[in-house]
Design a protein around this motif. Structure first.
Motif, short mmCIF file in Angstrom:
data_model
loop_
_atom_site.label_atom_id
_atom_site.label_comp_id
_atom_site.label_asym_id
_atom_site.label_seq_id
_atom_site.Cartn_x
_atom_site.Cartn_y
_atom_site.Cartn_z
N LEU A 153 -28.04 -3.51 -44.85
CA LEU A 153 -26.64 -3.43 -45.25
C LEU A 153 -25.77 -3.27 -44.01
O LEU A 153 -26.08 -2.50 -43.11
CB LEU A 153 -26.40 -2.24 -46.18
CG LEU A 153 -26.84 -2.37 -47.63
CD1 LEU A 153 -26.51 -1.09 -48.39
CD2 LEU A 153 -26.22 -3.58 -48.30
N SER A 154 -24.68 -4.01 -43.97
CA SER A 154 -23.72 -3.88 -42.87
C SER A 154 -22.31 -3.97 -43.43
O SER A 154 -22.06 -4.62 -44.45
CB SER A 154 -23.94 -4.98 -41.82
OG SER A 154 -23.84 -6.27 -42.41
N GLU B 24 -22.18 -5.60 -46.99
CA GLU B 24 -22.79 -6.91 -47.20
C GLU B 24 -24.30 -6.80 -46.95
O GLU B 24 -24.74 -6.20 -45.97
CB GLU B 24 -22.19 -7.93 -46.24
CG GLU B 24 -22.74 -9.34 -46.40
CD GLU B 24 -22.09 -10.31 -45.44
OE1 GLU B 24 -21.54 -11.34 -45.90
OE2 GLU B 24 -22.12 -10.04 -44.21
N ALA B 25 -25.08 -7.37 -47.85
CA ALA B 25 -26.53 -7.34 -47.73
C ALA B 25 -27.03 -8.63 -47.09
O ALA B 25 -26.55 -9.73 -47.42
CB ALA B 25 -27.16 -7.17 -49.11
N TRP C 190 -26.89 -3.77 -52.63
CA TRP C 190 -28.12 -4.43 -52.23
C TRP C 190 -28.29 -5.79 -52.87
O TRP C 190 -29.07 -6.62 -52.41
CB TRP C 190 -29.32 -3.56 -52.59
CG TRP C 190 -29.33 -2.25 -51.87
CD1 TRP C 190 -28.98 -1.03 -52.38
CD2 TRP C 190 -29.70 -2.02 -50.51
NE1 TRP C 190 -29.10 -0.06 -51.42
CE2 TRP C 190 -29.55 -0.63 -50.26
CE3 TRP C 190 -30.15 -2.83 -49.47
CZ2 TRP C 190 -29.82 -0.04 -49.03
CZ3 TRP C 190 -30.43 -2.26 -48.24
CH2 TRP C 190 -30.27 -0.89 -48.02
N GLY C 191 -27.56 -6.05 -53.96
CA GLY C 191 -27.66 -7.33 -54.65
C GLY C 191 -27.57 -7.13 -56.15
O GLY C 191 -27.41 -6.01 -56.64
N ALA D 285 -35.05 -8.94 -55.21
CA ALA D 285 -36.14 -8.31 -54.45
C ALA D 285 -35.55 -7.77 -53.15
O ALA D 285 -35.32 -8.51 -52.20
CB ALA D 285 -37.23 -9.32 -54.17
N VAL D 286 -35.30 -6.47 -53.12
CA VAL D 286 -34.71 -5.85 -51.94
C VAL D 286 -35.68 -5.91 -50.77
O VAL D 286 -35.30 -6.18 -49.63
CB VAL D 286 -34.32 -4.38 -52.24
CG1 VAL D 286 -33.74 -3.71 -51.01
CG2 VAL D 286 -33.31 -4.33 -53.40
#
Length: 335
Positions: free
Chosen positions: A133-134, A144-145, A308-309, A314-315
């Motif tokens: 993550l940033s 944003e992932a 994360w989404g 699928a992280v």
């Protein structure tokens, strides 16, 4: 219904899946089992029954649906400090997951132990990704992932004297030995010294996870989830002796909240059956080949939309694609 409720229920489709999986039935072993499932479960019943009778004057009645989970439930009571008649805080292990883990353990302990010298290296190649993550520049704190390549080759010194060499897309590095081996930083020789009794082994693992992730530690992971993660790390990162691998799987079957996932997919697209645990709206899955019961890899799935989404993302996902023994770092196993 929440994840805890789900874990207490044995869905009918899980019974059907267990019947279809090669090696789940005593009459359909795809490998030479030392102890058929029925005999193994009856031995677990006897041990659980003896433990319960010592702890409570109430008679213990076990239905056949609860048989496979009995040992795991007993340990959950022990770890939480609850008496058998008191409800445990975490969900009991799902019986189907316990049955599957026992069958996987039988497959693991039927394998031959590798003949390795102290001067050699255990090689493992994995393919997969994690997620970073940033903060988006000028995005008002929006995150944003983005995927990070976690594919790697590892050469672990058998006795630890030569450290560990890792090769990734970012380059290679060798980490020298950092003190004596531990559960979180083992060597093959260290793994050979660990107990192969699942209760004793899980006790060791919980000693560490309670210290690092128990009350007052500041950790939000918790001892149960960290125990599941620690066992998964050992199984994925290291080639453990067969007896220890079997004990690790049976120890995992005693962790509260463990469930079965009928269908899963690893980082290279191989499908399998999974054993999993839900924590913090994510499900960590260990994926196994449905025919051989061999560990294919591990992934963590987001169960809800987040930074994360979206749900189902699928992280992290890592597949084991090669393992073997070499004489030096950088060398590939023969065959």
């Amino acid at each position: 219904m929440n994840a805890a409720d789900d874990a207490r229920i044995q869905p009918p489709e899980h019974d059907e899946l267990l019947q279809r999986l090669s090696g789940i039935s005593d009459a359909d072993l795809s490998f030479p089992g030392h102890r058929p499932v029925k005999k193994q479960l009856m031995r677990e019943i006897a041990r659980v029954d003896q433990t319960a009778r010592r702890r409570s004057r109430r008679p213990l009645f076990l239905s056949m649906a609860a048989v496979a989970a009995g040992c795991a439930v007993a340990l959950a009571f022990t770890l939480s400090g609850n008496r058998p008649e008191e409800p445990a805080e975490a969900a009991r292990p799902e019986p189907a997951a316990v049955q599957l883990l026992d069958r996987i353990a039988l497959a693991a302990e039927s394998a031959s132990a590798p003949a390795v010298r102290d001067s050699q290296f255990l090689y493992t190649k994995t393919v997969g990704h994690s997620t970073a993550l940033s903060e988006v520049p000028g995005g008002g704190g929006r995150m944003e992932a983005s995927p990070t390549d976690e594919s790697a080759e590892h050469w672990h010194s058998v006795d630890g004297s030569a450290g560990t060499t890792t090769r990734t897309v970012r380059g290679s590095e060798t980490l020298p030995p950092d003190g004596p081996p531990t559960l979180n930083g083992p060597t093959y020789r260290f793994l050979e010294t660990l107990p192969t009794d699942p209760d004793a082994l899980l006790h060791l693992i919980y000693e560490d996870t309670r210290m690092q992730h128990g009350p007052g530690s500041g950790s939000t992971t918790g001892p149960d989830q960290q125990a599941f993660v620690a066992i998964g790390d050992l199984l994925r990162r290291f080639q453990a002796p067969p007896g220890l691998s079997a004990a690790l799987y049976r120890a995992a079957a005693r962790i509260p909240g463990v469930v079965l996932v009928p269908d899963s997919k690893d980082a290279v697209g191989r499908t399998g059956v999974a054993v999993a645990r839900v924590h913090d709206n994510e499900r960590t899955e260990w994926i196994f080949d449905k025919q051989t019961m061999r560990l294919l890899g591990e992934r963590t799935i987001a169960l809800g939309d987040s930074d994360w989404g979206r749900a189902g993302t699928a992280v992290t996902s890592v597949a084991i694609v090669a393992q073997g023994i070499t004489d030096r770092p950088g060398q590939l196993p023969l065959g």
